[in-house]
Design a protein around this motif. Structure first.
Motif, PDB file in Angstrom:
ATOM      1  N   UNK A   1      47.483  38.817  42.501  1.00 56.11           N
ATOM      2  CA  UNK A   1      47.636  38.310  41.137  1.00 56.11           C
ATOM      3  C   UNK A   1      46.338  38.466  40.357  1.00 56.11           C
ATOM      4  N   UNK A   2      45.211  38.130  40.992  1.00 64.22           N
ATOM      5  CA  UNK A   2      43.922  38.264  40.309  1.00 64.22           C
ATOM      6  C   UNK A   2      43.629  39.726  39.986  1.00 64.22           C
ATOM      7  N   UNK A   3      43.910  40.614  40.920  1.00 62.93           N
ATOM      8  CA  UNK A   3      43.702  42.043  40.673  1.00 62.93           C
ATOM      9  C   UNK A   3      44.579  42.561  39.553  1.00 62.93           C
ATOM     10  N   UNK A   4      45.829  42.091  39.516  1.00 64.37           N
ATOM     11  CA  UNK A   4      46.732  42.501  38.433  1.00 64.37           C
ATOM     12  C   UNK A   4      46.260  42.007  37.084  1.00 64.37           C
ATOM     13  N   UNK A   5      45.731  40.774  37.041  1.00 63.47           N
ATOM     14  CA  UNK A   5      45.231  40.233  35.779  1.00 63.47           C
ATOM     15  C   UNK A   5      44.023  41.029  35.296  1.00 63.47           C
ATOM     16  N   UNK A   6      43.115  41.356  36.211  1.00 66.82           N
ATOM     17  CA  UNK A   6      41.936  42.143  35.829  1.00 66.82           C
ATOM     18  C   UNK A   6      42.357  43.518  35.353  1.00 66.82           C
ATOM     19  N   UNK A   7      43.281  44.151  36.059  1.00 67.88           N
ATOM     20  CA  UNK A   7      43.747  45.476  35.656  1.00 67.88           C
ATOM     21  C   UNK A   7      44.435  45.423  34.297  1.00 67.88           C
TER      22      UNK A   7
END
Length: 145
Positions: free
Chosen positions: A98-104
């Motif tokens: 989820x954190x990676x998706x938000x950053x992306x």
């Protein structure tokens, strides 16, 4: 002692040494072959016994016996620890996704340019760069450089 008798004595000694070496080599090869044959038969016997035991023992019981011998203590306590650790690992994995998706999403999202009051016109482009937009004369012949 003459040369002939000395030569024959050396020859007999060499022959004797060769016979002993040949005998030792044959005994070593025979012993190694016999040991290999013995070990091969023992291995085949053990394999047959293991195969027969595997055919008669249920898989679940055998697996519990192996796991029980490897893990000391109560199996339920280790199962609870394993489940708790697995849940924690899955939670960390989902959180990182989820954190990676938000950053992306944040990186890939770009602001759109402001909306123009009117669509672009060719006259505006001609006023800015008249030399670049001048059309070539079609009627003239091309020049070779």
């Amino acid at each position: 002692m003459t040369r002939a008798t000395e030569y024959s004595t050396k020859s007999e000694a060499v022959d004797q040494a060769l016979r002993v070496a040949r005998s030792a080599a044959l005994n070593a090869v025979t012993g190694t072959g016999t040991a290999g044959l013995f070990l091969g038969r023992q291995g085949a016997s053990l394999a047959k016994k293991g195969y027969a035991r595997a055919r008669t023992t249920p898989v679940k019981k055998a697996a519990q016996g192996v796991v029980g011998s490897l893990t000391p203590g109560d199996a339920t306590a280790t199962g609870t620890k394993s489940r708790r650790g697995r849940r924690l690992a899955i939670g960390v994995l989902i959180g990182s996704v989820i954190a990676g998706g938000a950053v992306l999403f944040k990186i890939s999202r770009r602001e759109h340019p402001p909306i123009a009051s009117a669509p672009p016109r060719l006259e505006d482009l001609e006023e800015q760069n008249p030399a670049k937009l001048a059309s070539p004369d079609i009627t003239s012949a091309p020049t070779a450089n």
